[in-house]
Motif scaffolding. Structure first.
Motif, PDB file in Angstrom:
ATOM      1  N   GLU A  75      -6.171  -4.691  -4.467  1.00  0.00           N
ATOM      2  CA  GLU A  75      -7.849  -3.723  -3.313  1.00  0.00           C
ATOM      3  C   GLU A  75      -6.977  -2.176  -3.723  1.00  0.00           C
ATOM      4  O   GLU A  75      -7.774  -0.916  -3.612  1.00  0.00           O
ATOM      5  CB  GLU A  75      -7.841  -3.523  -1.596  1.00  0.00           C
ATOM      6  CG  GLU A  75      -8.602  -4.913  -2.089  1.00  0.00           C
ATOM      7  CD  GLU A  75      -8.486  -5.583  -0.078  1.00  0.00           C
ATOM      8  OE1 GLU A  75      -7.429  -5.410   0.250  1.00  0.00           O
ATOM      9  OE2 GLU A  75      -9.059  -6.738  -0.409  1.00  0.00           O
ATOM     10  N   GLU A  79       2.019   6.717  -6.594  1.00  0.00           N
ATOM     11  CA  GLU A  79       0.530   8.095  -6.686  1.00  0.00           C
ATOM     12  C   GLU A  79       1.324   9.015  -6.449  1.00  0.00           C
ATOM     13  O   GLU A  79       0.243   9.651  -7.520  1.00  0.00           O
ATOM     14  CB  GLU A  79      -0.678   7.777  -6.283  1.00  0.00           C
ATOM     15  CG  GLU A  79      -1.085   6.337  -6.561  1.00  0.00           C
ATOM     16  CD  GLU A  79      -1.722   6.629  -7.574  1.00  0.00           C
ATOM     17  OE1 GLU A  79      -3.304   8.043  -8.055  1.00  0.00           O
ATOM     18  OE2 GLU A  79      -2.209   6.710  -8.795  1.00  0.00           O
ATOM     19  N   ARG A  82       0.377  -1.387   0.003  1.00  0.00           N
ATOM     20  CA  ARG A  82       0.096  -0.350  -0.429  1.00  0.00           C
ATOM     21  C   ARG A  82       1.168   1.462   0.065  1.00  0.00           C
ATOM     22  O   ARG A  82       0.573   2.272  -0.622  1.00  0.00           O
ATOM     23  CB  ARG A  82      -0.911   0.348   0.986  1.00  0.00           C
ATOM     24  CG  ARG A  82      -1.776  -0.717   0.990  1.00  0.00           C
ATOM     25  CD  ARG A  82      -3.147  -0.117   2.453  1.00  0.00           C
ATOM     26  NE  ARG A  82      -2.635  -0.615   3.427  1.00  0.00           N
ATOM     27  CZ  ARG A  82      -2.605  -1.884   3.915  1.00  0.00           C
ATOM     28  NH1 ARG A  82      -3.098  -2.741   3.372  1.00  0.00           N
ATOM     29  NH2 ARG A  82      -1.795  -1.887   5.255  1.00  0.00           N
ATOM     30  N   ARG A 110      -7.825   0.033  -6.610  1.00  0.00           N
ATOM     31  CA  ARG A 110      -8.699   0.813  -6.870  1.00  0.00           C
ATOM     32  C   ARG A 110      -8.879   2.132  -6.918  1.00  0.00           C
ATOM     33  O   ARG A 110      -9.950   2.998  -7.387  1.00  0.00           O
ATOM     34  CB  ARG A 110      -9.761  -0.110  -6.207  1.00  0.00           C
ATOM     35  CG  ARG A 110      -9.923  -1.655  -6.842  1.00  0.00           C
ATOM     36  CD  ARG A 110     -11.744  -1.931  -5.830  1.00  0.00           C
ATOM     37  NE  ARG A 110     -11.773  -3.449  -6.151  1.00  0.00           N
ATOM     38  CZ  ARG A 110     -11.570  -4.763  -5.240  1.00  0.00           C
ATOM     39  NH1 ARG A 110     -11.448  -4.052  -4.013  1.00  0.00           N
ATOM     40  NH2 ARG A 110     -11.893  -5.528  -5.944  1.00  0.00           N
ATOM     41  N   GLN A 111      -7.981   2.409  -6.141  1.00  0.00           N
ATOM     42  CA  GLN A 111      -8.149   4.375  -5.376  1.00  0.00           C
ATOM     43  C   GLN A 111      -6.784   4.886  -6.079  1.00  0.00           C
ATOM     44  O   GLN A 111      -7.284   6.447  -6.315  1.00  0.00           O
ATOM     45  CB  GLN A 111      -7.835   4.218  -4.008  1.00  0.00           C
ATOM     46  CG  GLN A 111      -8.881   4.229  -3.180  1.00  0.00           C
ATOM     47  CD  GLN A 111      -9.421   2.874  -3.000  1.00  0.00           C
ATOM     48  OE1 GLN A 111      -8.505   1.694  -2.784  1.00  0.00           O
ATOM     49  NE2 GLN A 111     -10.576   2.691  -3.592  1.00  0.00           N
ATOM     50  N   CYS A 112      -6.013   4.057  -7.193  1.00  0.00           N
ATOM     51  CA  CYS A 112      -5.241   4.526  -8.054  1.00  0.00           C
ATOM     52  C   CYS A 112      -5.536   5.198  -9.458  1.00  0.00           C
ATOM     53  O   CYS A 112      -6.181   5.181  -9.646  1.00  0.00           O
ATOM     54  CB  CYS A 112      -4.198   4.269  -8.602  1.00  0.00           C
ATOM     55  SG  CYS A 112      -3.142   3.448  -7.101  1.00  0.00           S
TER      56      CYS A 112
END
Length: 173
Positions: free
Chosen positions: A138, A104, A97, A141-143
Motif C-alpha cells: 500500500e 523516500e 510506513r 503506491r505513493q513512492c
C-alpha cells in the motif's frame, strides 16, 4: 511501480541495496538478532551515531549512515513487543510506513527489511508477514524514488511464507 522481493539471506550482506532496516531496541544499542548483526558489521561508529537519536518509540524510525556496511544508510525501527505494545498491528505497520517515508525523503531506490518484531519481541510470524507485506504494498503506491523493497529473511521457511503471502496479495482478482 514498486518491486517487492522475498528471500532468505543475511541482511548485513545486501550489497545492491541503498538502506537496510534494523530491528532496533528503544535505545538503538547493539543487541541480539538483527540489531547485533548490523552493529557488528557496521562497526562502533554506528553505535556512536545512534546515541543522540535514542530513545525511540514503537512504530518510530530514524536513519543513520551505514558505516562499514555495504549500504548507504541504516534505518532503525522499533517494532512493538507482541502483547505489550498496543495496538500492535498499527505500530508494526507504522514501522514499515515510517521506514519507507525516510527512504523516500532521502531519495533512496532500494530498501531491505528483516521480519520486524518477530524475534525477541514475539510477534507471530504469519501475522507479522501479512501486516508487513500489506503495508509495504500500500505505501509503495505513493513512492516516487523507492523502486525495490526486499524482505531478507533468516530461514527458508520464513522466506517461503513471505513469498506465498506476497503472491496471494498481488494475485489478480
Amino acid at each position: 511501480m514498486l518491486k517487492i522481493e522475498c528471500r532468505q539471506g543475511d541482511i548485513t550482506r545486501q550489497t545492491d541495496i541503498d538502506a537496510v532496516v534494523n530491528a532496533a531496541n528503544a535505545q538503538l544499542r547493539p543487541g541480539g538478532g538483527v540489531a547485533g548483526a548490523l552493529h557488528r558489521a557496521a562497526g562502533p561508529e554506528l553505535d556512536a551515531a545512534c546515541r543522540s537519536l535514542a530513545p525511540i518509540q514503537p512504530g518510530q524510525a530514524v536513519i543513520t549512515p551505514a558505516f562499514a556496511l555495504p549500504n548507504r544508510y541504516v534505518i532503525h525501527c522499533l517494532g512493538p513487543v507482541y502483547g505489550v505494545d498496543e495496538p500492535s498491528d498499527e505500530l508494526l505497520a507504522a514501522c514499515y510506513r515510517n521506514a519507507m517515508a525516510l527512504a523516500e525523503a532521502h531519495r533512496l531506490a532500494s530498501l531491505a527489511f528483516p521480519a520486524l518484531s518477530t524475534g525477541a519481541f514475539g510477534y507471530p510470524m504469519a501475522e507479522a508477514a501479512r501486516i508487513a507485506l500489506t503495508t509495504v504494498t500500500e505505501a509503495g503506491r505513493q513512492c516516487v524514488h523507492l523502486r525495490r523493497v526486499r524482505f531478507v529473511l533468516f530461514d527458508a521457511a520464513t522466506a517461503e511464507l513471505h513469498q506465498r503471502l506476497l503472491d496471494e496479495l498481488t494475485a489478480s482478482p
